[in-house]
Scaffold this active site. Structure first.
Site, PDB file in Angstrom:
ATOM      1  N   CYS A   5       0.831  -1.211   0.000  1.00 12.14           N
ATOM      2  CA  CYS A   5       0.000   0.000   0.000  1.00 12.14           C
ATOM      3  C   CYS A   5       0.867   1.264   0.000  1.00 12.14           C
ATOM      4  CB  CYS A   5      -0.989  -0.026   1.153  1.00 12.14           C
ATOM      5  SG  CYS A   5      -2.373   1.122   0.925  1.00 12.14           S
ATOM      6  N   GLU A  36      -1.658  -9.057   4.175  1.00 14.01           N
ATOM      7  CA  GLU A  36      -1.478  -9.434   5.587  1.00 14.01           C
ATOM      8  C   GLU A  36      -2.794  -9.441   6.364  1.00 14.01           C
ATOM      9  OE1 GLU A  36      -1.755  -5.096   5.741  1.00 14.01           O
ATOM     10  OE2 GLU A  36      -0.712  -6.474   4.394  1.00 14.01           O
ATOM     11  N   HIS A  89      -3.580  -5.301   0.556  1.00 16.42           N
ATOM     12  CA  HIS A  89      -3.046  -5.731   1.853  1.00 16.42           C
ATOM     13  C   HIS A  89      -3.189  -7.237   2.059  1.00 16.42           C
ATOM     14  CE1 HIS A  89      -2.506  -1.756   3.916  1.00 16.42           C
ATOM     15  NE2 HIS A  89      -3.373  -1.381   2.992  1.00 16.42           N
TER      16      HIS A  89
END
Length: 315
Positions: free
Chosen positions: A130, A243, A241
């Site tokens: 990001c 994660e 993202h």
């Protein structure tokens, strides 16, 4: 029954070996640095001036890496020493000035060291998520080329490009995973700004340095680049993202948790940590290594005040 199962097991082992070739002499104790960022929310200031969201730490740990926090405002000599001690670096998401901030200064040092190291045959991977993606476009081009490409709190499939077949990031990905990532809402987006394909291709530095692996369309209908990798260096970046798929849980956020969402998250964690295994840097002694690891800082519960379940705070 047992005899019939053996060929399937052998086939699985063969396919795993092809997707994850064993590299003799690879580093089986990789350590990856994550750059901290300044606290922008006053609620976080009670804990520290800089932080790392725990989801990035878990993302790397889940693939067999340990983590070292790279704190802001250290001297360049200290950063060089850290660079020579760790096996890769991750630029996390957040919000900073891409050209004039402590974060961008720190990222710039590691970016340049990674490129310089490559000329000496040293493989040092860099990952941007990001804001980290955006920082990399600014470091390469020398400009802030972002525009409004709002994709805030939405999960999307990726519009994959033909370059994935020759990319390091996806060329060994199972077909079923690519099929899922291209058709299911399993990439989480939390950004207001991005870089359009038109702007990217018009900038010679970006167009020659990176290849575009996927694009997306924001909520305002503007296309943005969502995944890229450097052509000649182990530098990778996603505007989304991966994660959060496994490590963030707020029900009012577009955190995808399907089986395939977990798969793409783990696949990319494995990919980047495997890249770090190709680097042989290490700390000068076990005591120095132990004192640098993130285990020396307590993790704080933050789900009641943020979208992060936990975070590490510094300074």
């Amino acid at each position: 029954m047992i005899l019939m199962a053996v060929p399937s097991v052998l086939l699985y082992l063969l396919s795993f070996t092809l997707l994850h070739p064993v590299v003799l002499g690879e580093n089986d104790r990789p350590i990856i640095g994550i750059i901290t960022q300044e606290v922008s929310d006053e609620v976080f200031l009670q804990y520290g001036k800089t932080y790392i969201a725990d989801s990035y730490v878990k993302f790397l740990e889940s693939a067999g890496s340990r983590v070292v926090p790279i704190r802001l405002n250290l001297s360049e000599d200290e950063y060089v020493h850290l660079f020579e001690s760790i096996n890769g670096v991750l630029f996390p998401g957040g919000a900073v000035d891409l050209l004039n901030s402590s974060f961008s200064r720190t990222a710039d040092i590691f970016y340049k060291l990674a490129i310089k190291a490559a000329s000496s045959g040293i493989y040092f991977p860099v990952w941007g998520t990001c804001m980290g993606f955006q920082i990399l476009t600014a470091l390469t081009s020398g400009k802030d080329l972002l525009c409004n490409t709002s994709a805030e709190n939405i999960s999307l499939p990726l519009f994959l490009t033909d370059d994935i077949s020759s990319s390091k990031m996806f060329r060994h990905a199972p077909w079923e995973l690519l099929h899922a990532v291209a058709r299911e809402n399993i990439t989480a987006n939390f950004h207001h700004y991005g870089i359009t394909p038109k702007t990217f291709l018009a900038n010679e530095k970006l167009a020659t340095f990176y290849r575009i692996l996927s694009t997306n369309q924001g909520q305002d209908g503007v296309a943005f680049i969502s995944t890229m990798e450097a052509r000649d260096y182990p530098i990778y970046a996603v505007q989304w993202h991966p994660e959060v798929n496994r490590f963030q849980w707020r029900s009012d956020r577009a955190f995808p948790h399907s089986v395939n969402a977990i798969w793409i998250s783990q696949y990319l964690a494995n990919f980047f940590v495997d890249e770090a295994r190709k680097n042989a840097n290490r700390f000068s002694n076990p005591k120095e290594e132990e004192s640098a690891l993130i285990y020396n800082w307590p993790v704080t519960y933050t789900a009641n005040i943020s979208s992060y379940e936990q975070a590490y705070f510094f300074d």
